[in-house]
Write a protein that holds these residues in place. Structure first.
Motif, PDB file in Angstrom:
ATOM      1  N   PRO A  16      42.120  43.500  35.185  1.00  0.00           N
ATOM      2  CA  PRO A  16      41.034  43.698  36.168  1.00  0.00           C
ATOM      3  C   PRO A  16      41.530  43.455  37.592  1.00  0.00           C
ATOM      4  CG  PRO A  16      40.307  42.317  34.339  1.00  0.00           C
ATOM      5  CD  PRO A  16      41.799  42.431  34.221  1.00  0.00           C
ATOM      6  N   GLU A  17      41.107  44.321  38.511  1.00  0.00           N
ATOM      7  CA  GLU A  17      41.545  44.208  39.890  1.00  0.00           C
ATOM      8  C   GLU A  17      40.385  44.460  40.836  1.00  0.00           C
ATOM      9  OE1 GLU A  17      43.308  48.723  40.429  1.00  0.00           O
ATOM     10  OE2 GLU A  17      44.607  47.167  39.560  1.00  0.00           O
ATOM     11  N   VAL A  18      40.476  43.884  42.021  1.00  0.00           N
ATOM     12  CA  VAL A  18      39.476  44.080  43.068  1.00  0.00           C
ATOM     13  C   VAL A  18      40.199  44.274  44.402  1.00  0.00           C
ATOM     14  CG1 VAL A  18      37.664  42.713  41.955  1.00  0.00           C
ATOM     15  CG2 VAL A  18      39.269  41.608  43.535  1.00  0.00           C
ATOM     16  N   LEU A  19      39.432  44.771  45.375  1.00  0.00           N
ATOM     17  CA  LEU A  19      39.891  44.841  46.759  1.00  0.00           C
ATOM     18  C   LEU A  19      39.077  43.859  47.584  1.00  0.00           C
ATOM     19  CD1 LEU A  19      40.097  48.719  47.300  1.00  0.00           C
ATOM     20  CD2 LEU A  19      41.929  47.183  46.601  1.00  0.00           C
ATOM     21  N   ILE A  20      39.692  43.299  48.596  1.00  0.00           N
ATOM     22  CA  ILE A  20      39.003  42.380  49.499  1.00  0.00           C
ATOM     23  C   ILE A  20      38.925  43.036  50.877  1.00  0.00           C
ATOM     24  CG2 ILE A  20      41.125  41.164  50.144  1.00  0.00           C
ATOM     25  CD1 ILE A  20      39.484  38.596  50.370  1.00  0.00           C
ATOM     26  N   ALA A  42      49.794  35.760  51.636  1.00  0.00           N
ATOM     27  CA  ALA A  42      50.108  35.596  50.215  1.00  0.00           C
ATOM     28  C   ALA A  42      48.918  35.899  49.318  1.00  0.00           C
ATOM     29  CB  ALA A  42      50.581  34.166  49.959  1.00  0.00           C
ATOM     30  N   LEU A  43      47.802  36.401  49.899  1.00  0.00           N
ATOM     31  CA  LEU A  43      46.598  36.623  49.105  1.00  0.00           C
ATOM     32  C   LEU A  43      46.772  37.781  48.122  1.00  0.00           C
ATOM     33  CD1 LEU A  43      43.652  35.675  48.735  1.00  0.00           C
ATOM     34  CD2 LEU A  43      42.976  37.478  50.319  1.00  0.00           C
ATOM     35  N   LEU A  44      47.517  38.821  48.508  1.00  0.00           N
ATOM     36  CA  LEU A  44      47.716  39.953  47.605  1.00  0.00           C
ATOM     37  C   LEU A  44      48.404  39.481  46.324  1.00  0.00           C
ATOM     38  CD1 LEU A  44      48.838  42.884  49.934  1.00  0.00           C
ATOM     39  CD2 LEU A  44      46.665  42.582  48.769  1.00  0.00           C
ATOM     40  N   GLY A  45      47.837  39.910  45.209  1.00  0.00           N
ATOM     41  CA  GLY A  45      48.369  39.495  43.912  1.00  0.00           C
ATOM     42  C   GLY A  45      47.768  38.216  43.393  1.00  0.00           C
ATOM     43  N   LYS A  46      46.944  37.573  44.203  1.00  0.00           N
ATOM     44  CA  LYS A  46      46.335  36.322  43.782  1.00  0.00           C
ATOM     45  C   LYS A  46      45.148  36.605  42.859  1.00  0.00           C
ATOM     46  CE  LYS A  46      44.912  31.860  45.671  1.00  0.00           C
ATOM     47  NZ  LYS A  46      44.713  31.075  46.918  1.00  0.00           N
ATOM     48  N   THR A  47      44.847  35.686  41.949  1.00  0.00           N
ATOM     49  CA  THR A  47      43.750  35.838  40.995  1.00  0.00           C
ATOM     50  C   THR A  47      42.553  35.013  41.453  1.00  0.00           C
ATOM     51  OG1 THR A  47      45.256  36.225  39.153  1.00  0.00           O
ATOM     52  CG2 THR A  47      43.011  35.540  38.614  1.00  0.00           C
ATOM     53  N   ALA A  51      38.265  36.703  35.650  1.00  0.00           N
ATOM     54  CA  ALA A  51      39.438  36.727  36.519  1.00  0.00           C
ATOM     55  C   ALA A  51      39.745  38.150  36.979  1.00  0.00           C
ATOM     56  CB  ALA A  51      40.644  36.147  35.781  1.00  0.00           C
ATOM     57  N   PHE A  52      40.004  38.278  38.286  1.00  0.00           N
ATOM     58  CA  PHE A  52      40.380  39.562  38.883  1.00  0.00           C
ATOM     59  C   PHE A  52      41.581  39.332  39.799  1.00  0.00           C
ATOM     60  CE2 PHE A  52      35.946  40.134  37.850  1.00  0.00           C
ATOM     61  CZ  PHE A  52      35.867  41.448  37.396  1.00  0.00           C
ATOM     62  N   THR A  53      42.429  40.341  39.885  1.00  0.00           N
ATOM     63  CA  THR A  53      43.593  40.272  40.764  1.00  0.00           C
ATOM     64  C   THR A  53      43.334  41.103  42.021  1.00  0.00           C
ATOM     65  OG1 THR A  53      45.086  40.046  38.876  1.00  0.00           O
ATOM     66  CG2 THR A  53      46.067  40.729  40.961  1.00  0.00           C
ATOM     67  N   ILE A  54      43.595  40.505  43.173  1.00  0.00           N
ATOM     68  CA  ILE A  54      43.415  41.214  44.444  1.00  0.00           C
ATOM     69  C   ILE A  54      44.620  42.118  44.654  1.00  0.00           C
ATOM     70  CG2 ILE A  54      43.165  40.959  46.934  1.00  0.00           C
ATOM     71  CD1 ILE A  54      41.885  38.248  46.457  1.00  0.00           C
ATOM     72  N   VAL A  55      44.368  43.436  44.715  1.00  0.00           N
ATOM     73  CA  VAL A  55      45.466  44.400  44.823  1.00  0.00           C
ATOM     74  C   VAL A  55      45.510  45.084  46.190  1.00  0.00           C
ATOM     75  CG1 VAL A  55      45.490  44.854  42.355  1.00  0.00           C
ATOM     76  CG2 VAL A  55      44.052  46.258  43.863  1.00  0.00           C
ATOM     77  N   LEU A  98      34.655  46.255  43.720  1.00  0.00           N
ATOM     78  CA  LEU A  98      34.918  46.129  42.291  1.00  0.00           C
ATOM     79  C   LEU A  98      34.866  47.508  41.640  1.00  0.00           C
ATOM     80  CD1 LEU A  98      35.050  44.085  39.778  1.00  0.00           C
ATOM     81  CD2 LEU A  98      32.574  44.424  39.673  1.00  0.00           C
ATOM     82  N   PRO A  99      35.811  47.863  40.764  1.00  0.00           N
ATOM     83  CA  PRO A  99      35.711  49.138  40.039  1.00  0.00           C
ATOM     84  C   PRO A  99      34.453  49.175  39.177  1.00  0.00           C
ATOM     85  CG  PRO A  99      37.919  48.217  39.857  1.00  0.00           C
ATOM     86  CD  PRO A  99      37.056  47.158  40.465  1.00  0.00           C
ATOM     87  N   LEU A 100      33.737  50.273  39.238  1.00  0.00           N
ATOM     88  CA  LEU A 100      32.468  50.377  38.520  1.00  0.00           C
ATOM     89  C   LEU A 100      32.659  50.273  37.011  1.00  0.00           C
ATOM     90  CD1 LEU A 100      29.479  50.755  39.143  1.00  0.00           C
ATOM     91  CD2 LEU A 100      29.824  53.217  39.062  1.00  0.00           C
ATOM     92  N   SER A 101      33.802  50.707  36.532  1.00  0.00           N
ATOM     93  CA  SER A 101      34.053  50.625  35.091  1.00  0.00           C
ATOM     94  C   SER A 101      34.235  49.183  34.618  1.00  0.00           C
ATOM     95  CB  SER A 101      35.287  51.449  34.723  1.00  0.00           C
ATOM     96  OG  SER A 101      36.429  50.968  35.426  1.00  0.00           O
ATOM     97  N   LEU A 102      34.442  48.242  35.550  1.00  0.00           N
ATOM     98  CA  LEU A 102      34.576  46.820  35.185  1.00  0.00           C
ATOM     99  C   LEU A 102      33.273  46.054  35.334  1.00  0.00           C
ATOM    100  CD1 LEU A 102      38.034  45.897  36.773  1.00  0.00           C
ATOM    101  CD2 LEU A 102      37.518  46.800  34.498  1.00  0.00           C
ATOM    102  N   GLU A 103      32.171  46.764  35.583  1.00  0.00           N
ATOM    103  CA  GLU A 103      30.875  46.101  35.736  1.00  0.00           C
ATOM    104  C   GLU A 103      30.503  45.245  34.522  1.00  0.00           C
ATOM    105  OE1 GLU A 103      27.161  45.618  38.015  1.00  0.00           O
ATOM    106  OE2 GLU A 103      29.209  46.204  38.468  1.00  0.00           O
ATOM    107  N   PRO A 104      30.796  45.679  33.266  1.00  0.00           N
ATOM    108  CA  PRO A 104      30.461  44.823  32.114  1.00  0.00           C
ATOM    109  C   PRO A 104      31.171  43.473  32.121  1.00  0.00           C
ATOM    110  CG  PRO A 104      30.829  47.083  31.412  1.00  0.00           C
ATOM    111  CD  PRO A 104      31.263  47.006  32.842  1.00  0.00           C
TER     112      PRO A 104
END
Length: 902
Positions: free
Chosen positions: A244-248, A262-267, A274-278, A298-304
């Motif tokens: 799972p990944e998100v954008l900030i 150092a935030l990129l790649g952080k969970t 848990a999501f990883t900032i990409v 957040l990707p819509l497919s990860l809503e569940p």
């Protein structure tokens, strides 16, 4: 041809001037010789020839018009001369520019705010190619929301678009695992939303983040790249669940993490997952939201993952998303709309045939906008915008009349100058052009001042508003910076204002100068000038009166709304909404148990005397049903009308202070409640006029009406009327929402409705004590609480008239200020010009009171005329405002009389 001569003259101006002089000398000499032949002496013949020929300077000016450069030269001369005159009369210039700047500034602010709020395009590359998608349902309503399976069908089946995206509205999710110090929560209590009653129900250092769920192709279709890292990849949807990944957003990255590289790649964890900032989105990127920069994407497919109990990805009846698309090359709206209508006709067969989604619908496409439906369908909003623009235009009219009066009064002191210019050969048209040039210069100066002032003021207001929004709600972005369109508008309106306030004084002044050329300074103003000044004063008073009366009506209407008796206790009742955490352990039974335990503990809070569960009359989500008095099921076809219905507990009426006029209340019992209803007075009169409704039966049907997913519905059984409750007022000013039916709330649905708390002490103290009570029941619960009075102040019924009252009153005060300035400036200028006349009157025996009475009578007449005209116009304005006025007659005596006296 004449134009050829003018073009040639551009390149031989000196030769042309010499030719003109030779021609003038030739005509003079020929006339002189003719006079000599007639027997005149040479000197007398020369003098007679000059007298007959006329003004040489005027002939030179007329002959030089063949020169194309003469017009720019004269305009430049007029500008220089006008600038000198304005500098010489600095006091007049400051007053005139200030008055005009107010009028132009208000219009500039209105236009800038309109473009910032209502003329927004999507934040995308080439936004002109983006469109909104909606369906016009069988009922005629525009529906901008689609289910995720329908989105996939439109995405894969429509070929008119080069890309189609789906997006859910931003929501607050619990945010943890980020590390660092949470600084924004301490500021939330003092923020605007914090003061409105946001209650974090956890005693721990909980944190919330505004998160927007979007389809994986969202950024690629919008044409927006990440500031750092990358955006979502549409082709890796299947692997997203494993990683799972998100954008900030860059705004939240800076505000919450201090731009930590150092935030990129952080969970991080959202709702415990848990999501990883990409990637990091660009600064102030709002996408399709218009104003809000979410904290995370957040990707819509990860809503569940954040809502485990939500079957969003497979439930075709769950209208969760708005759709936007980019038109393909060479495709127009009509073609895309026709293709979408065909596909919508096939998809409706996949929906429940008994629901609105299963009925025929047509597609509706319009240029990309953050608003869910076209602006033209917001009837009340369009009316409000029209009123605001009209009010701003009226202030500009007052400002122009103000400066026109000052110009006219000042022109009386320029009679000698203008008369001298006429006697030296200047035409009346030339004088009018000079005076209009000065007026246009005044208008442009006022436009510059207005633009700078409005720019600074709007920036300050936006900063103030943004500072009052808690950080966890995201970043609010309003683009209030004037663009090229605003600059062009200010330039145009400044020139128009200059011509508007300068034309009448210029014509009148040039006429007066022509009639009094080379005469001594007049002791009194010409009659025509006085009449025009009186007209301008009356116009200012009339327009200012209309604005002030409109503002007064709206203010008094808002006060009446606050004093309105809604039929229940609105000040001592607190509305408490619970938000349960996501997860399998929070089953329906556990939620019901938590609500029961919380209600038991609420009784121990000092000041609490009653607790019930129901939707408040002023709460959101009103529900309507068709009524049938026969044994058949009710529907839109068989029903005798619509009623508002609500599920309540037996102690609901006692808690809110709603008396039962006849019959009895609901009985408290375990299991399913009895099939009975309590109706309002209006319901009883509408369905059983002149009869006793107690013991009668009715059926309710919600077919075609709005209701939430998995919501308890009153369809099916026949209900027996057991009581009649007093009417309660809801959100409609006309009282149409007093037709209500109350049904007993099943005990297993307590978790779906707010908790209403009746207090005897200050409700704010009870709200302050709720946090610890909720934490003692479950530290993961989140609650929002406020009094019903505060909820009412946030409803459109009160908020729209109150906002309109504030705007109208502010604009009206500016109008009154300008009118007062105009009357004072004009009359004082005229009195100064009449000093000689006053001296003569005193010498002839007039006393101080006589002089004062004379001046007051002459200055009061146009004011009274303006009041009379303004009264008539205000009656029309109050008629237009009748839809948003409550508790007032069309002609409100207090507003009309009070403002007129003011």
């Amino acid at each position: 041809m004449p134009w050829i001569c003018r073009v040639r003259a551009l390149f031989r101006r000196k030769a042309l001037a010499q030719e003109q002089e030779e021609e003038l000398r030739f005509h003079l000499s020929m006339r002189e010789e003719w006079n000599v032949e007639q027997g005149m002496p040479r000197a007398e013949a020369r003098r007679a020839a000059r007298l007959r020929f006329g003004n040489l300077s005027l002939w030179r000016e007329q002959m030089s018009e063949v020169d194309l450069m003469i017009l720019p030269q004269t305009i430049l001369q007029d500008l220089r001369y006008g600038a000198r005159m304005l500098c010489r009369n600095a006091g007049f210039t400051i007053v005139a520019v200030s008055a005009l700047a107010v009028g132009i500034g208000i219009n500039t602010a209105v236009l800038t705010a309109y473009k910032a709020f209502f003329a927004l395009s999507l934040d995308a590359r080439d936004p002109g190619k983006m469109v909104n998608l909606a369906l016009v349902r069988h009922s005629g309503a525009t529906d901008p929301y689609f289910s995720y399976p329908d989105y996939e069908a439109y995405r894969d089946g429509l070929h008119s678009f080069s890309g189609l995206i789906a997006v859910r509205n931003a929501e607050l999710l619990t945010f943890s695992g980020a590390g660092g110090v949470v600084s924004e929560r301490s500021s939330s209590a003092g923020s605007l939303v914090g003061r409105l009653g946001l209650l974090p129900g956890s005693a721990s250092n909980a944190e919330f983040a505004a998160t927007s769920a979007v389809s994986e192709n969202y950024f690629s279709v919008l044409g927006v790249a990440a500031l750092r890292g990358r955006t979502f990849k549409a082709e890796d949807t299947s692997s997203l669940a494993a990683f799972p990944e998100v954008l900030i957003s860059e705004n939240y990255w800076q505000k919450r993490f201090g731009r930590d590289p150092a935030l990129l790649g952080k969970t991080i964890r959202l709702n415990g997952t848990a999501f990883t900032i990409v990637g990091i989105t660009p600064h102030d990127f709002v996408g399709t939201s218009g104003f809000l920069v979410p904290d995370f994407w957040l990707p819509l497919s990860l809503e569940p993952l954040v809502h485990p109990s939500d079957n969003l990805l497979h439930d075709r009846e769950n209208q969760c998303c708005r759709l936007f698309a980019r038109l393909g090359p060479g495709v127009n709206l009509t073609q895309a709309q026709a293709e979408m209508t065909l596909l919508a006709g096939r998809l409706r067969t996949l929906h429940d045939p008994h629901s609105e989604l299963g009925k025929p619908a047509s597609a509706l496409l319009w240029p990309g906008s953050p608003f869910p439906i076209p602006l033209k369908q917001y009837g009340g909003l369009r009316f409000a915008i029209l009123l605001i623009m009209a009010a701003a235009g009226m202030v500009l009219v007052i400002a122009c009349a103000n400066v026109a009066g000052l110009q006219l009064a000042r022109a009386a002191s320029r009679q000698n100058e203008l008369s001298m210019r006429l006697s030296l050969g200047a035409s009346r048209l030339r004088l009018v052009r000079q005076l209009l040039t000065e007026s246009a210069l005044l208008g442009l100066l006022a436009g510059v001042v207005a633009l700078l002032f409005t720019w600074a003021l709007l920036d300050a207001l936006v900063a103030l508003f943004s500072a009052n929004i808690p950080a966890e709600f995201g970043t609010i972005v309003y683009q209030m910076t004037p663009d090229l369109g605003v600059f062009a508008y200010v330039f145009a309106i400044s020139l128009v204002a200059g011509v508007l306030f300068g034309l009448a004084p210029a014509l009148e002044t040039s006429h007066s100068a022509l009639s009094s050329a080379l005469k001594a300074k007049a002791v009194t103003s010409p009659f025509r000038s006085r009449r025009l000044r009186d007209f301008l004063i009356a116009a200012q008073v009339a327009v200012a009166l209309v604005l002030m009366i409109a503002g007064s009506l709206l203010i008094r209407s808002s006060l009446h709304l606050l004093k309105m008796d809604p039929g229940y206790n609105i000040k001592q009742v607190v509305d408490l909404d619970l938000q349960f955490p996501e997860g399998p352990k929070y089953t329906a039974d556990r939620k019901v148990a938590l609500v029961r335990e919380l209600r038991t503990r609420l009784y121990a809070v000092p000041g609490v005397i009653a607790v019930t569960t129901a939707r408040a009359p002023l709460g959101d989500g009103l529900r309507y049903a068709a009524v049938s008095l026969h044994t058949d099921n009710a529907s839109a076809q068989t029903g005798r009308g619509l009623v508002e219905y609500d599920y309540v507990q037996p102690n609901y009426f006692q808690t809110l202070g709603i008396p039962l006029l006849f019959g009895r209340g609901f009985r408290s019992q375990a299991g399913q409640p009895e099939p009975s209803v309590i109706v309002s007075e209006s319901t009883a009169k509408q369905f059983w006029p002149g009869q006793n409704p107690i013991g009668r039966t009715l059926r309710l049907g919600t077919d075609g009406q709005f209701h939430g997913k998995n919501e308890v519905l009153p369809d099916g059984p026949a209900y027996q009327v057991t009581g009649i409750a007093r009417n309660t007022r809801g959100l409609n000013l006309d009282g149409s929402d007093t037709v209500q039916v109350y049904l007993p709330l099943p005990e297993d649905r307590l978790q779906d409705y707010p908790i209403l708390i009746r207090t005897t002490s200050d409700p704010t103290q009870v709200i302050g004590a709720l946090g610890s009570v909720i934490s003692s029941v479950d530290p993961d619960l989140v609650a929002h609480a406020d009094t019903l009075a505060e909820i009412f102040r946030l409803t459109p019924t009160f908020a729209i008239p109150s906002t309109a009252a504030a705007i109208a009153s502010t604009v009206g005060l500016f109008g009154l200020l300008l009118a007062s300035m105009g009357i004072y400036g004009t009359i004082s200028y005229v009195v100064v010009l009449r000093t000689r006349e006053v001296g003569i009157r005193i010498a002839l025996g007039a006393g101080k009171q006589d002089i004062l009475g004379l001046m007051l009578r002459e200055s009061t007449r146009p004011v009274l005329a303006g009041l009379l005209v303004g009264m008539c116009l205000a009656v029309g304005a109050s008629y237009l405002l009748r839809r948003v006025l409550y508790g007032l007659n069309t002609v409100d005596g207090i507003s009309f009389a009070g403002i007129s006296i003011l």
